[in-house]
Design an enzyme around this catalytic site. Sequence first.
Site, PDB file in Angstrom:
ATOM      1  N   HIS A   1      82.238 -14.954 -83.261  1.00  0.00           N
ATOM      2  CA  HIS A   1      80.840 -14.725 -83.655  1.00  0.00           C
ATOM      3  C   HIS A   1      79.820 -15.381 -82.710  1.00  0.00           C
ATOM      4  O   HIS A   1      79.018 -16.220 -83.087  1.00  0.00           O
ATOM      5  CB  HIS A   1      80.568 -15.029 -85.130  1.00  0.00           C
ATOM      6  CG  HIS A   1      80.958 -16.382 -85.654  1.00  0.00           C
ATOM      7  ND1 HIS A   1      80.535 -17.549 -85.096  1.00  0.00           N
ATOM      8  CD2 HIS A   1      81.704 -16.732 -86.720  1.00  0.00           C
ATOM      9  CE1 HIS A   1      80.998 -18.563 -85.797  1.00  0.00           C
ATOM     10  NE2 HIS A   1      81.726 -18.087 -86.779  1.00  0.00           N
TER      11      HIS A   1
ATOM     12  N   HIS B   1      88.247 -23.481 -97.201  1.00  0.00           N
ATOM     13  CA  HIS B   1      87.080 -22.855 -96.552  1.00  0.00           C
ATOM     14  C   HIS B   1      87.239 -21.342 -96.683  1.00  0.00           C
ATOM     15  O   HIS B   1      88.318 -20.804 -96.419  1.00  0.00           O
ATOM     16  CB  HIS B   1      87.051 -23.288 -95.085  1.00  0.00           C
ATOM     17  CG  HIS B   1      85.886 -22.770 -94.293  1.00  0.00           C
ATOM     18  ND1 HIS B   1      84.724 -22.311 -94.864  1.00  0.00           N
ATOM     19  CD2 HIS B   1      85.713 -22.667 -92.945  1.00  0.00           C
ATOM     20  CE1 HIS B   1      83.895 -21.937 -93.898  1.00  0.00           C
ATOM     21  NE2 HIS B   1      84.467 -22.129 -92.732  1.00  0.00           N
TER      22      HIS B   1
ATOM     23  N   GLU C   1      85.400 -18.937 -95.051  1.00  0.00           N
ATOM     24  CA  GLU C   1      85.101 -18.042 -93.929  1.00  0.00           C
ATOM     25  C   GLU C   1      86.356 -17.232 -93.615  1.00  0.00           C
ATOM     26  O   GLU C   1      87.485 -17.706 -93.741  1.00  0.00           O
ATOM     27  CB  GLU C   1      84.621 -18.827 -92.696  1.00  0.00           C
ATOM     28  CG  GLU C   1      84.062 -17.880 -91.631  1.00  0.00           C
ATOM     29  CD  GLU C   1      83.252 -18.545 -90.524  1.00  0.00           C
ATOM     30  OE1 GLU C   1      83.197 -19.775 -90.469  1.00  0.00           O
ATOM     31  OE2 GLU C   1      82.676 -17.786 -89.716  1.00  0.00           O
TER      32      GLU C   1
ATOM     33  N   ASP D   1      88.090 -16.297 -91.233  1.00  0.00           N
ATOM     34  CA  ASP D   1      89.195 -16.700 -90.350  1.00  0.00           C
ATOM     35  C   ASP D   1      90.225 -17.547 -91.102  1.00  0.00           C
ATOM     36  O   ASP D   1      91.332 -17.759 -90.606  1.00  0.00           O
ATOM     37  CB  ASP D   1      88.698 -17.415 -89.083  1.00  0.00           C
ATOM     38  CG  ASP D   1      87.723 -18.540 -89.344  1.00  0.00           C
ATOM     39  OD1 ASP D   1      87.047 -18.532 -90.387  1.00  0.00           O
ATOM     40  OD2 ASP D   1      87.628 -19.438 -88.484  1.00  0.00           O
TER      41      ASP D   1
ATOM     42  N   HIS E   1      82.131 -26.212 -92.469  1.00  0.00           N
ATOM     43  CA  HIS E   1      81.104 -25.536 -91.709  1.00  0.00           C
ATOM     44  C   HIS E   1      80.248 -24.596 -92.569  1.00  0.00           C
ATOM     45  O   HIS E   1      79.246 -24.053 -92.120  1.00  0.00           O
ATOM     46  CB  HIS E   1      81.855 -24.794 -90.579  1.00  0.00           C
ATOM     47  CG  HIS E   1      81.246 -23.632 -89.946  1.00  0.00           C
ATOM     48  ND1 HIS E   1      81.865 -22.416 -89.834  1.00  0.00           N
ATOM     49  CD2 HIS E   1      80.050 -23.505 -89.344  1.00  0.00           C
ATOM     50  CE1 HIS E   1      81.105 -21.585 -89.172  1.00  0.00           C
ATOM     51  NE2 HIS E   1      79.997 -22.203 -88.860  1.00  0.00           N
TER      52      HIS E   1
ATOM     53  N   ASP F   1      87.424 -26.848 -90.716  1.00  0.00           N
ATOM     54  CA  ASP F   1      86.896 -26.626 -89.362  1.00  0.00           C
ATOM     55  C   ASP F   1      86.644 -27.930 -88.590  1.00  0.00           C
ATOM     56  O   ASP F   1      86.636 -27.929 -87.349  1.00  0.00           O
ATOM     57  CB  ASP F   1      85.566 -25.867 -89.429  1.00  0.00           C
ATOM     58  CG  ASP F   1      85.749 -24.370 -89.615  1.00  0.00           C
ATOM     59  OD1 ASP F   1      86.805 -23.835 -89.259  1.00  0.00           O
ATOM     60  OD2 ASP F   1      84.803 -23.733 -90.125  1.00  0.00           O
TER      61      ASP F   1
ATOM     62  N   TYR G   1      83.556 -27.194 -78.807  1.00  0.00           N
ATOM     63  CA  TYR G   1      83.664 -26.612 -80.160  1.00  0.00           C
ATOM     64  C   TYR G   1      82.589 -27.199 -81.069  1.00  0.00           C
ATOM     65  O   TYR G   1      81.887 -26.474 -81.777  1.00  0.00           O
ATOM     66  CB  TYR G   1      85.068 -26.924 -80.674  1.00  0.00           C
ATOM     67  CG  TYR G   1      85.372 -26.561 -82.104  1.00  0.00           C
ATOM     68  CD1 TYR G   1      86.086 -25.406 -82.421  1.00  0.00           C
ATOM     69  CD2 TYR G   1      85.003 -27.401 -83.155  1.00  0.00           C
ATOM     70  CE1 TYR G   1      86.411 -25.092 -83.731  1.00  0.00           C
ATOM     71  CE2 TYR G   1      85.319 -27.103 -84.466  1.00  0.00           C
ATOM     72  CZ  TYR G   1      86.022 -25.943 -84.751  1.00  0.00           C
ATOM     73  OH  TYR G   1      86.343 -25.646 -86.052  1.00  0.00           O
TER      74      TYR G   1
ATOM     75  N   HIS H   1      91.684 -25.303 -86.650  1.00  0.00           N
ATOM     76  CA  HIS H   1      91.726 -24.675 -85.318  1.00  0.00           C
ATOM     77  C   HIS H   1      92.245 -25.698 -84.310  1.00  0.00           C
ATOM     78  O   HIS H   1      91.851 -26.871 -84.343  1.00  0.00           O
ATOM     79  CB  HIS H   1      90.333 -24.243 -84.852  1.00  0.00           C
ATOM     80  CG  HIS H   1      89.687 -23.191 -85.695  1.00  0.00           C
ATOM     81  ND1 HIS H   1      90.046 -21.864 -85.670  1.00  0.00           N
ATOM     82  CD2 HIS H   1      88.683 -23.281 -86.602  1.00  0.00           C
ATOM     83  CE1 HIS H   1      89.295 -21.182 -86.518  1.00  0.00           C
ATOM     84  NE2 HIS H   1      88.457 -22.006 -87.100  1.00  0.00           N
TER      85      HIS H   1
HETATM   86 FE1  FEO Z   1      84.033 -21.773 -90.471  1.00  0.00          FE
HETATM   87 FE2  FEO Z   1      87.066 -21.587 -88.815  1.00  0.00          FE
HETATM   88  O1  FEO Z   1      85.664 -21.030 -89.962  1.00  0.00           O
END
Ligand code: FEO
Length: 400
Positions: free
Chosen positions: A24, A79, A81, A83, A146, A165, A193, A226
Amino acid sequence: MPAMEIRKGIYWVGVTDWNLQNFHGYALARRGTTYNAYLVLDDKTTLFDTVPVKFKWDLYHQIRSLVRLEEIDYIVVNHVEMDHSGALPFMVDKISPEKIFSSPMGEKSVHAHFHPSGWPLETVKDGQSISLGQRNVHFMETRMLHWPDSMFSYIPEEKLLISSDAFGQNIATSKIFDDQHDLNQLLREARHYYTNIILPYSPLVLKLLDRVMEAGLEIDMIAPDHGVIWRTHPEKILSAYQEFAEQKLKPKAVLVFDTMWGSTEKMVKAVADALQAEGIDVRVMSLKSFHHSDVMGEFSDGAALVCASPTHNNGMLPLMADFLTYMKGLKPRNRIGAALGSYGWSGEAPGAMAKILEEAGFELPQNPLRVQFVPNHEHLAECKKLGLALAEAIKNKVSK
Ligand code: FEO
């Protein structure tokens, strides 16, 4: 990469996205990323987070290499989101979990994303713990790190923090632990990041780090959603986050520009020469060559940002408008700015860029500078004068 044991009975069951180029708006060329999910084998076997929907079968097979999916009792949604939750409906279908835990905001978000019917959702509040049998999970809400739904899961018996995140890096790698990488390079990736994902929430990061200290959490391992797992240097990423969130600045300037026929580039180089002559570390970055997220990665510890664009159709060039929109959204704090560029007949771009920098909270020690068509020696001397004034402002800023 196959499932990997990170602690006795605790497995990384994530997916490596080797070829992801853009997350994104954050360019990952040559980096890729991982979506880390974790499986804890216990009396209540528990899956922490999932992966994007396109990788749902990869996650299935990772888990299946260890247990049958029906053997999983709980899912923790740290989370929402996509992903980390895209594969959630598929997993709920395959697992039929006894419970799905999330923060209160997480539950709202699960409903808004998946409109579930009959899912065994259960909210956990900040500070609440659940027992898995041999281990407990202590939850900490980490709103806006996040998203509003985000939370940490801490397993005290393992001194393991599953951090969503936070503390991540976008790196696709088969070496899943921090000690398998050059630490300085890893911290550079973590900074890149942080700047592109977490920077706007820096005041919340500082509060969170205080809470972690006050709670006296013993942390031997940090497992983010991540990138690599911090098993040897968790203290390094914690102290790095303190530094990133405080936005400690260096005597460094990033000069970001676009140019049409080379005049604006000449002006930028003259400013850079003056800054360098004063001992300022300089990065000159053309927006035709560098993605806006890489410019921000360089600017993360820079005291000054110089924006340069010629005037085009009464405004700035589109790449500069894109960059400034992205930069402003990341809310860098306590910085110095400058704007300049060449023009043909109307000359609005430097003023328009300066306005955005001011709106973003930058101090502008010099008025916007513009030169008609092609700069001559005297024009370049004006650019150098601007550079000298910026150098002085940078030195004052970093000495405070
Ligand atoms: Fe806020 Fe890795 O998603």
